[in-house]
Design an enzyme around this catalytic site. Structure first.
Site, mmCIF file in Angstrom:
data_model
loop_
_atom_site.group_PDB
_atom_site.id
_atom_site.type_symbol
_atom_site.label_atom_id
_atom_site.label_comp_id
_atom_site.label_asym_id
_atom_site.label_seq_id
_atom_site.Cartn_x
_atom_site.Cartn_y
_atom_site.Cartn_z
ATOM 1 N N CYS A 54 0.829 -1.214 0.000
ATOM 2 C CA CYS A 54 0.000 0.000 0.000
ATOM 3 C C CYS A 54 0.861 1.262 0.000
ATOM 4 C CB CYS A 54 -0.909 0.005 1.230
ATOM 5 S SG CYS A 54 -1.990 1.435 1.271
ATOM 6 N N CYS A 104 -6.636 1.332 -0.355
ATOM 7 C CA CYS A 104 -6.680 0.618 0.919
ATOM 8 C C CYS A 104 -6.771 -0.862 0.602
ATOM 9 C CB CYS A 104 -7.870 1.056 1.770
ATOM 10 S SG CYS A 104 -7.934 0.122 3.319
ATOM 11 N N TYR A 106 -24.044 -10.191 24.979
ATOM 12 C CA TYR A 106 -23.479 -9.274 23.973
ATOM 13 C C TYR A 106 -23.748 -9.865 22.580
ATOM 14 C CZ TYR A 106 -20.865 -8.125 28.227
ATOM 15 O OH TYR A 106 -20.512 -7.818 29.514
ATOM 16 N N GLU A 150 -28.455 -7.982 24.508
ATOM 17 C CA GLU A 150 -27.717 -6.952 23.764
ATOM 18 C C GLU A 150 -28.284 -5.590 24.158
ATOM 19 O OE1 GLU A 150 -25.212 -6.518 21.307
ATOM 20 O OE2 GLU A 150 -25.895 -4.436 21.370
ATOM 21 N N CYS A 203 -11.847 -9.740 21.241
ATOM 22 C CA CYS A 203 -10.969 -9.097 20.261
ATOM 23 C C CYS A 203 -9.849 -8.337 20.977
ATOM 24 C CB CYS A 203 -11.774 -8.157 19.357
ATOM 25 S SG CYS A 203 -12.590 -6.860 20.275
#
Ligand SMILES: C[S@@+](CC[C@H](N)C(=O)[O-])C[C@H]1O[C@@H](n2cnc3c(N)ncnc32)[C@H](O)[C@@H]1O
Length: 471
Positions: A83, A172, A324, A345, A420
């Site tokens: 990139c 990108c 969640y 949620e 994550c």
């Protein structure tokens, strides 16, 4: 005059000074980690094993920050980053490291954090799930507006370590190439207009974010312009321009964030055309996703992640609590194996999407509750799920300590934790230690070329503290 290379490793180097250091690892932001005497040096670039010449940019109490000047001894894993924005862009920090080595580093960090922060000495073998196509995998991009030198709006990604500005995006490699076309079309429309870029310090102006989402499996393309709460006489003109320039866009909308929080979410002001939502498929399931609702950003890897989650959660049909739950992605994937799934949620539009997603896929054994997880757990006994499983897939900050406490004290036989953020995950594991045993661990690479990794873990209740888990 040539700047001097610091001769005495023990002396505190000045800003501007050049140092020759050896990078030993990369940190959670993808910065190189090196040492100069007793000081840790965080470099903006440089790969593990490389000797690099860096210029000190900042002195902190316990470490120095420095920018790469040149690579003196390159790593055998160094590759040419494709990139043109690499180095300046805050998006991909690891594009110049070959993919197997990126993966090895991420797995090393996961193991290290689970052992060190999670205080678990014996961890199960980590199942590594690489991304087959490590470019063009993202189904969602959030672009920011900034102010160019000529006063015209810039639109693109943030420069490295700078969340206030943005640079004009020309390519990108993380997402569909059409994202760049959409950015160019929006930028060209705004370049000639009176719309001001939002200033997050003065809290004035209009243009905040442009979110582009792709349904890789459905062909849907959603464009969401996020602004401050200011009347916009050119909104119709904008929609016509976008539709004319990018006819493949299936829906476009305008969202208003009237708050000071620098986030690309808020109430929808107007759907310009199309349904205002995006469809994407995971396996046999089709999902409708609200413009501001969460969905895993790597469609292919989400399927692989959920295969593990489903297998671990439901070896036999039992009730499952999916905390969640977003737009119901995990709940729906679990529905053929679980006797019943309850999703919890807090984002209202996502709950509505999840309910419609269950209907759209003719699933009768999933229900969705709109609630804050902690509140739900305070009001609802976990007895119903005692012999079943709880899934937790929290935002980056991880679980609220009180959620961990409740799960530790009254949680079911199995908890499947999807995360994550490895550090937050390891911290929560430590708090659950002694009550649960970590029996399966997978590292699913959802985010190639970034320092992040998605992890999934199976925790099984342990009435007798296990030798592997340090309480
Ligand atoms: C990482 S996403 C996981 C979504 C879903 N499991 C999936 O894979 O698509 C985290 C979700 O938690 C929701 N959330 C954040 N804070 C919450 C809270 N305190 N209580 C309930 N849900 C919350 C967010 O809106 C988001 O949808």
């Amino acid at each position: 005059m040539k700047p001097a290379i610091s001769p005495t490793p023990a002396a505190m180097p000045r800003v501007g000074e050049l140092l020759d250091v050896t990078v030993t690892d990369w940190g959670d932001q993808g910065r190189g980690i090196a040492r100069h005497g007793n000081l840790v040096v965080l470099t903006n670039r440089g790969l593990p094993g490389e000797t690099v010449r860096v210029r000190v940019t900042r002195r902190r109490r316990r470490h120095l920050e420095a920018d790469l000047e040149s690579v003196l001894v390159p790593s055998p894993h160094r590759v040419a980053a494709p990139c043109r924005h690499f180095g300046a862009c805050g998006g991909c920090r690891l594009q110049d490291l070959d993919y197997p080595e990126q993966l090895a580093g991420k797995v090393r960090h996961l193991r290290d954090q689970v052992q060190r922060i999670g205080r678990i000495e014996q961890i199960p073998e980590i199942e590594v799930v690489p991304c087959d196509s490590p470019y063009r995998y993202r189904n969602k991009m959030e672009f920011s507006f900034g102010l160019g030198r000529d006063g015209a709006p810039t639109l693109g990604l943030h420069p490295r370590d700078n969340y206030r500005d943005s640079f004009d995006l020309e390519e990108c490699w993380l997402t569909d190439e059409r994202a760049v076309e959409i950015v160019a079309a929006v930028r060209s429309f705004l370049a000639s207009g009176p719309e001001a870029v939002y200033d997050p310090v003065a809290h004035a102006g209009f243009l905040r974010f442009l979110v582009v989402r792709f349904g890789f499996r459905t062909g849907d393309v959603l464009v969401n312009l996020v602004t401050a709460d200011v009347p916009w006489p050119r909104s119709e003109e904008f929609a016509t321009h976008l539709q004319g320039s990018c006819p493949y866009v299936t829906t476009a909308l305008w969202t208003v964030n009237a708050t000071r929080a620098n986030v690309a979410i808020g109430p929808v002001r107007e759907v310009f055309f199309g349904p205002g939502t995006l469809r994407e498929r995971l396996g046999p399931w089709e999902f409708e996703i609200a413009a501001g609702g969460f969905f895993q950003t790597n469609t292919l890897q989400a399927e692989r992640l959920f295969e593990r989650v489903v297998g671990w959660t439901c070896p036999t049909p039992t009730p499952v609590l999916d905390l969640y739950s977003g737009a119901g992605a995990i709940s729906l994937c679990l529905s053929p194996r679980a006797s019943h799934v309850t999703g919890v949620e807090s984002h209202h539009d996502s709950v509505e999407s999840a309910r419609r997603n269950a209907e759209r896929n003719r699933i009768a054994n999933c229900e969705f509750v709109c609630a804050d997880t902690l509140q739900f757990l305070k009001e609802q006994s976990l007895d119903r799920w005692r012999r079943g499983a709880v899934i937790v897939d929290p935002p980056r900050a991880g679980l609220h300590p009180k959620v961990v406490k409740i799960l530790g004290e009254t949680g079911p036989d199995r908890i499947v934790y999807v995360s994550c953020n490895t550090a937050a995950f390891a911290r929560d594991l430590e708090m659950l230690g002694g009550r649960y045993r970590l029996t399966r661990l997978a590292a699913v690479d959802m985010f190639p070329h970034t320092p992040h990794i998605e992890s999934a873990a199976l925790l099984e209740r342990d009435s007798i503290p296990s030798s592997g888990v340090t309480p």
